[in-house]
Write an enzyme that holds these catalytic residues in place. Structure first.
Site, mmCIF file in Angstrom:
data_model
loop_
_atom_site.group_PDB
_atom_site.id
_atom_site.type_symbol
_atom_site.label_atom_id
_atom_site.label_comp_id
_atom_site.label_asym_id
_atom_site.label_seq_id
_atom_site.Cartn_x
_atom_site.Cartn_y
_atom_site.Cartn_z
ATOM 1 N N THR A 154 -2.601 1.147 -4.496
ATOM 2 C CA THR A 154 -3.185 2.175 -3.649
ATOM 3 C C THR A 154 -4.710 2.178 -3.750
ATOM 4 O OG1 THR A 154 -3.300 4.556 -3.216
ATOM 5 C CG2 THR A 154 -2.885 3.899 -5.492
ATOM 6 N N GLY A 155 -5.346 2.573 -2.653
ATOM 7 C CA GLY A 155 -6.793 2.706 -2.639
ATOM 8 C C GLY A 155 -7.267 4.012 -3.251
ATOM 9 N N ASP A 206 0.876 -1.165 0.000
ATOM 10 C CA ASP A 206 0.000 0.000 0.000
ATOM 11 C C ASP A 206 0.919 1.222 0.000
ATOM 12 O OD1 ASP A 206 -2.399 1.650 0.573
ATOM 13 O OD2 ASP A 206 -1.461 1.857 2.544
ATOM 14 N N ASP A 239 -0.203 5.114 0.950
ATOM 15 C CA ASP A 239 -0.465 6.138 1.963
ATOM 16 C C ASP A 239 -0.402 5.562 3.371
ATOM 17 O OD1 ASP A 239 -0.954 8.259 0.083
ATOM 18 O OD2 ASP A 239 -2.869 7.299 -0.367
ATOM 19 N N ASP A 273 -1.370 -0.625 6.002
ATOM 20 C CA ASP A 273 -1.682 -0.099 7.337
ATOM 21 C C ASP A 273 -3.142 -0.248 7.725
ATOM 22 O OD1 ASP A 273 -3.027 3.023 7.120
ATOM 23 O OD2 ASP A 273 -2.147 2.157 5.320
ATOM 24 N N LYS A 305 -8.539 -4.427 -3.709
ATOM 25 C CA LYS A 305 -7.145 -4.804 -3.954
ATOM 26 C C LYS A 305 -6.960 -6.307 -4.148
ATOM 27 C CE LYS A 305 -5.187 -0.877 -1.406
ATOM 28 N NZ LYS A 305 -4.262 -0.437 -0.348
#
Length: 238
Positions: A138-139, A70, A72, A193, A178
């Protein structure tokens, strides 16, 4: 002599009065700060902590593999970019997160203000040394223009050889988004995270390690690290 005794008696009374006053004034502070017991100070949750060195040892002898991250709060402390976006697009709310223009800006230059995490540098250096290939999922939604500078910024911030990384994948924020990318790219180990990172990696059949979200992150609420039975990288909040 009598004057001395009187003076000493007056001084003793004054000191006693002062002590009583202090005692009366100090008493209420116990309700403001109730203190903490030794049990509370020493209590630790049963989390499976791991270090970068322990992860490297667990991978010893295994061939190079695809590893996912990931971005951020995992690799980058990107709150400065998000904070700026909030001030620009919606100072009094989080509506900026629904604004395509914000996502266009943050993924096309504003990450230059994001700070690479020390723990991320150590992780990436370890995997590069092993010869692993790195994926970044990334989301964030993909910028409407189709352009992005995040890949270039990550490559530069973490000194990643181009041959050992793939362009950033923008999966979007949907639940489970994801999973297919982790599975389709045969990612064996994933770092993230958020609870979504952990659940998506588990659903894809990948091993997963939780990275601690920085305490001053603008991304709230904070996750409960280790609550999903995952390993947690020690000292990875910075």
């Amino acid at each position: 002599m009598k004057k001395t005794k009187v003076l000493l008696s007056s001084l003793a009374l004054a000191l006693a009065s002062s002590a009583m006053t202090f005692s009366v004034q100090a008493a209420p502070t116990s309700t403001i700060n109730p203190g903490v017991t030794m049990n509370q100070l020493t209590n630790r949750q049963p989390i499976h902590w791991v270090s970068v060195e322990q992860i490297a040892a667990s991978l010893k002898g295994k061939p190079a593999m695809n590893v996912g991250f990931d971005i951020d709060d995992t690799l980058l402390f990107s709150s400065p970019a998000f904070f700026h976006g909030k001030q620009v697009f919606s100072p009094n709310s989080n509506d900026y997160l629904k604004n395509p223009e914000f996502w266009e800006k943050v993924s096309n230059g504003w990450d230059k203000f994001s700070i690479p995490k020390k723990s991320a540098r150590e992780l990436i250096a370890m995997h590069l040394k092993r010869g692993d290939h790195l994926y970044f999922i990334t989301g964030r939604p993909r910028p409407a223009s189709g352009n992005e500078e995040v890949t270039e910024i990550l490559q530069k911030d973490f000194n990643i050889p181009v041959k050992q990384m793939s362009p950033v994948i923008f999966s979007g924020p949907d639940h489970g988004a994801k999973t297919s990318y982790i599975k389709d790219n045969d990612i064996k180990l994933y770092y993230g995270d958020s609870d979504g990172d952990i659940l998506d990696a588990h659903a894809a059949g990948a091993d997963v390690v939780r990275v601690l979200r920085p305490l001053n992150s603008t991304n709230h609420p904070m996750p409960h690290n280790g609550s999903l039975g995952e390993k947690v990288l020690v000292n990875s909040q910075y």
